[in-house]
Design a protein around this motif. Structure first.
Motif, short mmCIF file in Angstrom:
data_model
loop_
_atom_site.label_atom_id
_atom_site.label_comp_id
_atom_site.label_asym_id
_atom_site.label_seq_id
_atom_site.Cartn_x
_atom_site.Cartn_y
_atom_site.Cartn_z
N TYR A 51 0.89 -1.30 -0.27
CA TYR A 51 0.59 -0.37 0.12
C TYR A 51 0.79 1.44 -0.04
O TYR A 51 1.64 1.83 1.36
CB TYR A 51 -0.83 -0.06 1.42
N TYR A 201 -3.92 -3.08 -3.11
CA TYR A 201 -5.43 -3.41 -2.71
C TYR A 201 -5.82 -5.31 -2.70
O TYR A 201 -6.79 -5.74 -2.10
CB TYR A 201 -7.03 -2.64 -3.20
N SER A 277 -12.37 2.93 -5.33
CA SER A 277 -10.99 4.22 -4.84
C SER A 277 -10.25 4.71 -6.49
O SER A 277 -9.97 3.94 -7.05
CB SER A 277 -9.72 3.24 -4.59
C1 AVI Z 1 -9.43 5.64 2.95
N1 AVI Z 1 -8.96 5.40 1.26
C2 AVI Z 1 -8.46 6.62 0.96
C3 AVI Z 1 -8.51 4.25 1.40
C4 AVI Z 1 -8.02 3.71 -0.48
O1 AVI Z 1 -7.10 3.40 -0.53
O2 AVI Z 1 -9.30 4.54 -0.53
C5 AVI Z 1 -9.16 3.43 2.31
C6 AVI Z 1 -9.05 1.73 1.37
N2 AVI Z 1 -9.36 0.55 0.74
C7 AVI Z 1 -8.32 -0.57 0.61
N3 AVI Z 1 -7.25 -0.11 0.59
C8 AVI Z 1 -7.43 1.22 1.84
#
Ligand code: AVI
Length: 316
Positions: A51, A201, A277
């Motif tokens: 991430y 993800y 997202s």
């Molecule tokens: C909070 N948001 C910006 C994250 C995104 O990357 O969309 C939430 C997330 N969903 C999965 N991983 C992180």
């Protein structure tokens, strides 16, 4: 009061779950990810090697903080939307001592109080005015900030979690709430190669899968559901046409589940769409902003993992 609030919240969750699972394409709002366990899982996601957004944005902000600070007026009020631990804020506060007050906005009063206590130690002259609020609803800034130039701060690419029409509505609303003499600094994840996106993800250690499945855990605990977590699978897909990562919970078999007293049928392979997202290019972000009352005056992008920080200024 506290118990009435909990009841209202439970009622809203039950109503949204019944409507979402009863829809032709099953769906539930990603806002339900973030109970205490979900928020903790999100923190863990940010630490996974896959991430990249959090690390990339922090590095970019650290690099451009002096330029951001140059555009911040004297005695400005910094308003951060969805502030959480206020970690990224420190980069701005350190470079822009002319910021005289800080309004962190979050739905979690605990997160706000912890952030307030920590910041108060390191920024003695800063007036900290926490605001417990859902920034997608109406936002009323504390009266102490009246007359001050306002700098909104919306990092984390949270704007990408909204549908484009919701995102433009939010920008329009913020333009009115932050006022004529305001600017908005927005962090936005950019389109990049699909493999990097998919891994971010669907990390190898399965933290994102647990984060997604936490919705099912909440259905079971809070809405008296009877879902076998092993009969659903986390899936992340790249939607090329809409330039977004979608997260889904896919039913592995033909099954009925009961949630909040209502039974729903799942075909094998049918999913609940849990999150979008959106990823942008500088041009597509410009189009999103167009007509919202903001002008994009500057864009900074990182090239290791494309990520953007945009300065929007209130259009007169
Ligand atoms: C909070 N948001 C910006 C994250 C995104 O990357 O969309 C939430 C997330 N969903 C999965 N991983 C992180």
């Amino acid at each position: 009061m506290a118990s009435k609030k909990a009841t209202d919240h439970e009622r809203e969750f039950a109503k949204d779950a019944i409507a979402g699972l009863g829809a032709h394409t099953k769906v539930i709002s990603p806002k339900y990810f973030y109970d205490a366990a979900g928020s903790e899982l999100f923190e863990q996601i940010c630490l996974t090697p896959e991430y990249y957004p959090t690390r990339t944005e922090l590095a970019l902000l650290a690099m451009i903080a002096p330029s951001l600070a140059d555009g911040i007026p004297e005695a400005a009020t910094l308003v951060e939307l969805g502030s959480g631990a206020s970690e990224k804020t420190r980069l701005l506060l350190d470079s822009a001592p002319q910021i005289s007050s800080y309004v962190p906005v979050d739905i979690s009063s605990d997160a706000l109080e912890q952030a307030r206590l920590r910041l108060a130690v390191d920024y003695e002259r800063l007036e900290i005015l926490p605001l417990v609020a859902d920034f997608t609803k109406s936002l009323v800034l504390p009266r102490q900030t009246k007359g001050a130039p306002v700098v909104g701060f919306f990092p984390g690419s949270t704007i990408g979690n909204f549908e484009p029409d919701e995102a433009t509505q939010l920008l329009r609303k913020l333009r009115l709430e932050l006022g004529d003499n305001s600017q908005l600094i927005v962090g936005v994840d950019l389109v990049k190669d699909t493999s990097t996106l998919l891994k971010a993800y669907d990390d190898a250690s399965g933290v994102t899968a647990r984060f997604n499945k936490n919705l099912l855990v909440r259905f079971n605990r809070e809405l008296d559901a009877d879902i076998d977590l092993d009969l659903f699978e986390h899936r992340a897909v790249w939607n090329t046409a809409k330039e977004r990562i979608e997260m889904h919970l896919v039913s592995l078999i033909d099954q009925d589940v009961t949630v909040a007293g209502t039974t729903f049928h799942f075909r094998a392979g049918e999913s609940i769409h849990t999150e979008n997202s959106h990823k942008f290019t500088p041009a597509s972000f410009g189009s999103l902003v167009h007509g919202t009352g903001w002008l994009v005056t500057k864009a900074w992008t990182s090239d290791v993992q494309p990520f953007g920080v945009f300065r929007l200024v209130a259009d007169a």
